[in-house]
Design a protein around this motif. Structure first.
Motif, short mmCIF file in Angstrom:
data_model
loop_
_atom_site.label_atom_id
_atom_site.label_comp_id
_atom_site.label_asym_id
_atom_site.label_seq_id
_atom_site.Cartn_x
_atom_site.Cartn_y
_atom_site.Cartn_z
N GLU A 149 2.91 12.89 -1.43
CA GLU A 149 1.75 13.05 -0.57
C GLU A 149 1.57 14.51 -0.21
OE1 GLU A 149 1.07 8.79 1.68
OE2 GLU A 149 1.79 10.50 2.86
N LEU A 161 -4.38 13.45 5.28
CA LEU A 161 -3.92 13.26 3.91
C LEU A 161 -4.95 13.81 2.93
CD1 LEU A 161 -1.87 11.98 1.91
CD2 LEU A 161 -3.24 9.89 2.03
N ASN A 164 -2.55 11.59 -2.81
CA ASN A 164 -1.35 10.81 -3.03
C ASN A 164 -1.18 10.64 -4.54
OD1 ASN A 164 -0.01 8.11 -3.71
ND2 ASN A 164 0.47 8.24 -1.52
#
Length: 248
Positions: A149, A161, A164
């Motif tokens: 991540e 985020l 990923n």
């Protein structure tokens, strides 16, 4: 409570490379610095040592050359695994989250944010405004996912985020100048150019060694594994420089 000089010497022995940059987990040793890998449970910032246990963060004053005094213990959460220092922040990898603490006052760490994800085992490294976290099911956590991540930490109060990426049982990681090493244990290690976090580029993959953790310094990657310690040059091309084998 004091941290004895013997324990301090043992910590120094845990360092693999003496270096002079300002990367994570730097340590002043005889006028120089040392750098730990991404799986260490201790970090140094100036005259202070930070140690993560399973649930707590302890602060030591290490300004004395003889005895080092514990100043404070902070309850953090369950399953702390790793700790990394960068600037005025600590990044703690846990089985269920990444914790961010401010050390603007180095004697009194202050909680900033808890970035949650599914239960895994998570080392964290930081460069610039990004944190890199590996999530792995290939260890004692026995569940979770296997992924890398990349997190935007430009606002420590609201990490976001970015991306990923699926991986094979990733564990130790190292970042230097947008070159990221990801150790994948029995699957070897992979090297990425992460200049564009949304489209990282694989540069190299080595699958014939066990890779557990990595330290990057002066264009050399020092990789530890079950079968030994390996050094690779990586600036222009990936080149094996040395091996120290370990016999079980």
């Amino acid at each position: 409570m004091r941290l004895t000089k013997l324990i301090w010497n043992l910590l120094c022995l845990c360092l693999v490379i003496a270096c002079a940059d300002d990367g994570a987990n730097n340590l002043q040793v005889g006028g120089g610095q040392g750098q730990g890998g991404s799986l260490t449970r201790f970090a140094i910032n100036g005259s202070y040592l930070y140690i993560a246990s399973q649930t707590t963060l302890s602060v030591y004053d290490i300004s004395s050359n003889e005895d080092f005094e514990m100043l404070k213990t902070v309850n953090v959460g369950f399953g702390l695994e790793t700790i990394s220092a960068r600037g005025t922040y600590l990044y703690l990898g846990a089985q269920d989250a990444m914790y961010i603490y401010s050390i603007s006052n180095p004697e009194d760490p202050q909680f900033i944010f808890r970035y949650s994800h599914i239960v895994s085992c998570d080392p964290v490294v930081v460069e610039g405004n990004r944190a890199y976290v590996t999530l792995s099911s290939g260890n004692f956590c026995n569940r979770g996912t296997n992924a890398l991540e990349i997190i935007d930490i430009s606002n420590p109060n609201n990490p976001v985020l970015i991306a990923n990426y699926p991986m094979n049982t990733p564990l130790g990681i190292g970042i230097k100048d947008n070159i990221l090493f990801v150790c994948e244990q029995t699957f070897g290690f992979t090297v990425f150019d992460v200049t564009n976090a949304n489209d990282i580029q694989m540069l190299h993959h080595v699958n014939d060694i066990h890779a557990f953790d990595v330290i990057l310094h002066n264009g050399v990657a020092t990789i530890t594994g079950d079968d030994g310690i390996y050094q690779y040059g990586y600036i222009n091309s990936l080149e094996l420089l040395s091996i120290i084998p370990v016999t079980k």
